[in-house]
Design a protein around this motif. Structure first.
Motif, PDB file in Angstrom:
ATOM      1  N   VAL A 108       0.853  -1.185   0.000  1.00 41.68           N
ATOM      2  CA  VAL A 108       0.000   0.000   0.000  1.00 41.68           C
ATOM      3  C   VAL A 108       0.886   1.232   0.000  1.00 41.68           C
ATOM      4  O   VAL A 108       2.024   1.190   0.484  1.00 41.68           O
ATOM      5  N   GLU A 109       0.367   2.296  -0.574  1.00 42.90           N
ATOM      6  CA  GLU A 109       1.065   3.575  -0.479  1.00 42.90           C
ATOM      7  C   GLU A 109       0.555   4.333   0.737  1.00 42.90           C
ATOM      8  O   GLU A 109      -0.660   4.504   0.909  1.00 42.90           O
ATOM      9  N   VAL A 110       1.484   4.781   1.584  1.00 40.47           N
ATOM     10  CA  VAL A 110       1.126   5.635   2.716  1.00 40.47           C
ATOM     11  C   VAL A 110       1.043   7.058   2.181  1.00 40.47           C
ATOM     12  O   VAL A 110       2.045   7.765   2.079  1.00 40.47           O
ATOM     13  N   ASP A 111      -0.165   7.491   1.824  1.00 36.24           N
ATOM     14  CA  ASP A 111      -0.302   8.828   1.252  1.00 36.24           C
ATOM     15  C   ASP A 111      -0.479   9.898   2.327  1.00 36.24           C
ATOM     16  O   ASP A 111      -0.257  11.086   2.078  1.00 36.24           O
ATOM     17  N   THR A 112      -0.855   9.493   3.540  1.00 32.55           N
ATOM     18  CA  THR A 112      -1.011  10.473   4.616  1.00 32.55           C
ATOM     19  C   THR A 112       0.306  11.155   4.973  1.00 32.55           C
ATOM     20  O   THR A 112       0.318  12.280   5.455  1.00 32.55           O
ATOM     21  N   SER A 113       1.430  10.475   4.712  1.00 39.27           N
ATOM     22  CA  SER A 113       2.741  11.050   5.030  1.00 39.27           C
ATOM     23  C   SER A 113       3.071  12.243   4.140  1.00 39.27           C
ATOM     24  O   SER A 113       3.996  13.005   4.434  1.00 39.27           O
ATOM     25  N   PHE A 114       2.326  12.418   3.055  1.00 38.16           N
ATOM     26  CA  PHE A 114       2.502  13.590   2.204  1.00 38.16           C
ATOM     27  C   PHE A 114       2.005  14.844   2.924  1.00 38.16           C
ATOM     28  O   PHE A 114       2.563  15.929   2.780  1.00 38.16           O
ATOM     29  N   TYR A 115       0.958  14.688   3.724  1.00 42.78           N
ATOM     30  CA  TYR A 115       0.323  15.831   4.391  1.00 42.78           C
ATOM     31  C   TYR A 115       0.916  16.105   5.766  1.00 42.78           C
ATOM     32  O   TYR A 115       0.987  17.258   6.194  1.00 42.78           O
ATOM     33  N   ALA A 116       1.348  15.069   6.448  1.00 39.88           N
ATOM     34  CA  ALA A 116       1.984  15.215   7.758  1.00 39.88           C
ATOM     35  C   ALA A 116       2.814  13.970   8.031  1.00 39.88           C
ATOM     36  O   ALA A 116       2.369  12.852   7.736  1.00 39.88           O
ATOM     37  N   ILE A 117       3.989  14.151   8.583  1.00 37.86           N
ATOM     38  CA  ILE A 117       4.874  13.013   8.853  1.00 37.86           C
ATOM     39  C   ILE A 117       4.296  12.205  10.009  1.00 37.86           C
ATOM     40  O   ILE A 117       4.084  12.748  11.096  1.00 37.86           O
ATOM     41  N   PRO A 118       4.005  10.929   9.797  1.00 36.67           N
ATOM     42  CA  PRO A 118       3.376  10.122  10.858  1.00 36.67           C
ATOM     43  C   PRO A 118       4.267   9.966  12.084  1.00 36.67           C
ATOM     44  O   PRO A 118       5.494   9.877  11.972  1.00 36.67           O
ATOM     45  N   ALA A 119       3.640   9.913  13.235  1.00 37.24           N
ATOM     46  CA  ALA A 119       4.364   9.638  14.471  1.00 37.24           C
ATOM     47  C   ALA A 119       4.843   8.189  14.470  1.00 37.24           C
ATOM     48  O   ALA A 119       4.202   7.307  13.893  1.00 37.24           O
ATOM     49  N   LYS A 120       5.959   7.947  15.146  1.00 32.01           N
ATOM     50  CA  LYS A 120       6.540   6.599  15.140  1.00 32.01           C
ATOM     51  C   LYS A 120       5.601   5.567  15.750  1.00 32.01           C
ATOM     52  O   LYS A 120       5.589   4.411  15.315  1.00 32.01           O
ATOM     53  N   GLU A 121       4.813   5.979  16.739  1.00 32.73           N
ATOM     54  CA  GLU A 121       3.893   5.005  17.345  1.00 32.73           C
ATOM     55  C   GLU A 121       2.825   4.556  16.349  1.00 32.73           C
ATOM     56  O   GLU A 121       2.365   3.410  16.399  1.00 32.73           O
ATOM     57  N   HIS A 122       2.421   5.448  15.437  1.00 31.44           N
ATOM     58  CA  HIS A 122       1.470   5.043  14.398  1.00 31.44           C
ATOM     59  C   HIS A 122       2.125   4.068  13.432  1.00 31.44           C
ATOM     60  O   HIS A 122       1.517   3.067  13.028  1.00 31.44           O
ATOM     61  N   VAL A 123       3.368   4.354  13.066  1.00 28.30           N
ATOM     62  CA  VAL A 123       4.085   3.465  12.152  1.00 28.30           C
ATOM     63  C   VAL A 123       4.247   2.083  12.764  1.00 28.30           C
ATOM     64  O   VAL A 123       4.046   1.053  12.106  1.00 28.30           O
ATOM     65  N   ARG A 124       4.591   2.050  14.036  1.00 32.38           N
ATOM     66  CA  ARG A 124       4.760   0.758  14.723  1.00 32.38           C
ATOM     67  C   ARG A 124       3.470  -0.047  14.691  1.00 32.38           C
ATOM     68  O   ARG A 124       3.482  -1.252  14.443  1.00 32.38           O
ATOM     69  N   LYS A 125       2.353   0.622  14.954  1.00 29.21           N
ATOM     70  CA  LYS A 125       1.069  -0.080  14.942  1.00 29.21           C
ATOM     71  C   LYS A 125       0.754  -0.621  13.554  1.00 29.21           C
ATOM     72  O   LYS A 125       0.298  -1.761  13.412  1.00 29.21           O
ATOM     73  N   TRP A 126       0.997   0.198  12.517  1.00 28.90           N
ATOM     74  CA  TRP A 126       0.745  -0.264  11.150  1.00 28.90           C
ATOM     75  C   TRP A 126       1.596  -1.484  10.821  1.00 28.90           C
ATOM     76  O   TRP A 126       1.104  -2.443  10.226  1.00 28.90           O
ATOM     77  N   CYS A 127       2.837  -1.445  11.222  1.00 29.10           N
ATOM     78  CA  CYS A 127       3.735  -2.562  10.918  1.00 29.10           C
ATOM     79  C   CYS A 127       3.345  -3.813  11.689  1.00 29.10           C
ATOM     80  O   CYS A 127       3.426  -4.926  11.160  1.00 29.10           O
ATOM     81  N   GLU A 128       2.932  -3.638  12.935  1.00 29.02           N
ATOM     82  CA  GLU A 128       2.562  -4.783  13.765  1.00 29.02           C
ATOM     83  C   GLU A 128       1.212  -5.370  13.367  1.00 29.02           C
ATOM     84  O   GLU A 128       0.937  -6.542  13.631  1.00 29.02           O
ATOM     85  N   ASP A 129       0.373  -4.552  12.716  1.00 31.42           N
ATOM     86  CA  ASP A 129      -0.964  -5.007  12.330  1.00 31.42           C
ATOM     87  C   ASP A 129      -1.012  -5.621  10.931  1.00 31.42           C
ATOM     88  O   ASP A 129      -2.094  -5.975  10.455  1.00 31.42           O
ATOM     89  N   THR A 130       0.136  -5.749  10.276  1.00 31.86           N
ATOM     90  CA  THR A 130       0.155  -6.249   8.899  1.00 31.86           C
ATOM     91  C   THR A 130       0.965  -7.538   8.816  1.00 31.86           C
ATOM     92  O   THR A 130       1.839  -7.794   9.649  1.00 31.86           O
ATOM     93  N   PRO A 131       0.685  -8.364   7.800  1.00 25.85           N
ATOM     94  CA  PRO A 131       1.410  -9.632   7.651  1.00 25.85           C
ATOM     95  C   PRO A 131       2.918  -9.412   7.494  1.00 25.85           C
ATOM     96  O   PRO A 131       3.375  -8.331   7.114  1.00 25.85           O
ATOM     97  N   GLU A 132       3.655 -10.454   7.756  1.00 23.45           N
ATOM     98  CA  GLU A 132       5.123 -10.371   7.760  1.00 23.45           C
ATOM     99  C   GLU A 132       5.681  -9.883   6.432  1.00 23.45           C
ATOM    100  O   GLU A 132       6.667  -9.138   6.392  1.00 23.45           O
ATOM    101  N   ASN A 133       5.071 -10.298   5.319  1.00 25.09           N
ATOM    102  CA  ASN A 133       5.609  -9.937   4.003  1.00 25.09           C
ATOM    103  C   ASN A 133       4.905  -8.736   3.382  1.00 25.09           C
ATOM    104  O   ASN A 133       5.059  -8.466   2.189  1.00 25.09           O
ATOM    105  N   PHE A 134       4.154  -7.986   4.179  1.00 21.22           N
ATOM    106  CA  PHE A 134       3.483  -6.777   3.708  1.00 21.22           C
ATOM    107  C   PHE A 134       4.467  -5.616   3.717  1.00 21.22           C
ATOM    108  O   PHE A 134       5.286  -5.494   4.623  1.00 21.22           O
ATOM    109  N   ARG A 135       4.363  -4.743   2.678  1.00 22.27           N
ATOM    110  CA  ARG A 135       5.287  -3.603   2.629  1.00 22.27           C
ATOM    111  C   ARG A 135       4.605  -2.312   2.201  1.00 22.27           C
ATOM    112  O   ARG A 135       3.629  -2.326   1.468  1.00 22.27           O
TER     113      ARG A 135
END
Length: 285
Positions: free
Chosen positions: A36-63
């Motif tokens: 998936v494309e993270v398009d929200t990062s174009f408007y505001a740089i995501p906080a690291k805690e949000h990134v961690r949650k996204w990574c932890e909530d997705t399958p191992e081979n998701f990018r």
């Protein structure tokens, strides 16, 4: 390998099970696509805690393809909301490194505006981007036709290749200097294709900001168009390790449908998707 996905995960109703809360939409999305494309990062740089949650909530081979913040690519009007340009880049780098730490960063996407034309100062800025993001695979997307002029295009491609930039191949309306041709040439061991639709009226629309994006990306690819695009992808596939394809034509919720159709045409059967949630009103015996 061809990996198909969409721009953003929050606005594709056909992918969700029932009334899905916003916090669960990414999980539902990963039952269908592995990127998936993270398009929200174009408007505001995501906080690291949000990134961690996204990574932890997705399958191992998701990018994730992480879009560069608008202040980095010259879209932002007025002053950047950082003390300095270095602070802005450092904040983005911290965010991108979090994706990287989880092994889920496909690439950074730097999409430049239509007024970023082919001239010396802009070439120098691309070198600045390369220096700042030296530890990342970076895809460059142009929105100005001068980079693809007949007497320049080979220099453009050679420059991207020399500096290890990924050339973003775009399918979009041909609406003058503020659009680029479909130019299926790769410059790195990864490739990125972004499909914006072919709504030439919407691309040229200069109406109010509220409706501009909705009109611009309102397009439903037909089967013949998808087949032609798929044929180009199959030709490019042997030239790279991975080819990422992102549909951005979602004003009318066509992106997910078109992506599924393309996957079927290319016989893509992703392995490692999240389990799809069962809808209690479907499949009743």
């Amino acid at each position: 390998m061809i990996v198909v996905g969409l721009t953003g995960w929050g606005d594709h109703p056909s992918l969700y099970s029932g009334v899905t809360p916003s916090k669960d939409k990414l999980f539902d999305y990963t039952g269908h696509f592995l990127t998936v494309e993270v398009d929200t990062s174009f408007y505001a740089i995501p906080a690291k805690e949000h990134v961690r949650k996204w990574c932890e909530d997705t399958p191992e081979n998701f990018r994730f393809v992480v879009k560069a913040y608008q202040g980095m690519t010259g879209h932002l009007r007025g002053e950047i909301p950082f003390e300095s340009k270095n602070d802005m880049f450092n904040a983005f780098i911290e965010c991108a490194n979090e994706f990287k730490r989880y092994g889920k960063l496909a690439m950074v996407l730097a999409q430049f505006p239509p007024w970023f034309d082919c001239q010396g100062k802009n070439v120098q800025y691309l070198l600045y981007i390369r220096q700042q993001l030296k530890d990342f695979e970076v895809a460059i997307e142009f929105r100005n036709q001068t980079w693809y002029a007949e007497n320049v295009v080979q220099q453009t491609i050679d420059f991207l290749r020399e500096h290890q930039f990924i050339h973003t191949i775009c399918d979009e309306p041909q609406a003058g200097v503020g659009s680029v041709p479909f130019y299926p040439v790769v410059t790195a061991n990864k490739a990125l294709i972004r499909l914006h639709g072919r709504n030439i009226h919407g691309w040229r629309n200069t109406g109010n900001a509220e409706n501009w994006r909705k009109v611009r990306f309102l397009y439903d690819y037909n089967k013949e168009e998808l087949q032609q695009l798929g044929d180009s992808m199959k030709k490019l596939e042997p030239e790279v390790n991975e080819l990422f394809v992102l549909f951005n034509n979602n004003s009318g919720n066509h992106a997910a449908k078109n992506a599924k159709e393309l996957q079927g045409m290319l016989n893509i059967n992703d392995v490692g998707l999240a389990p799809k949630q069962l809808n209690m009103f479907e499949g009743e015996l």
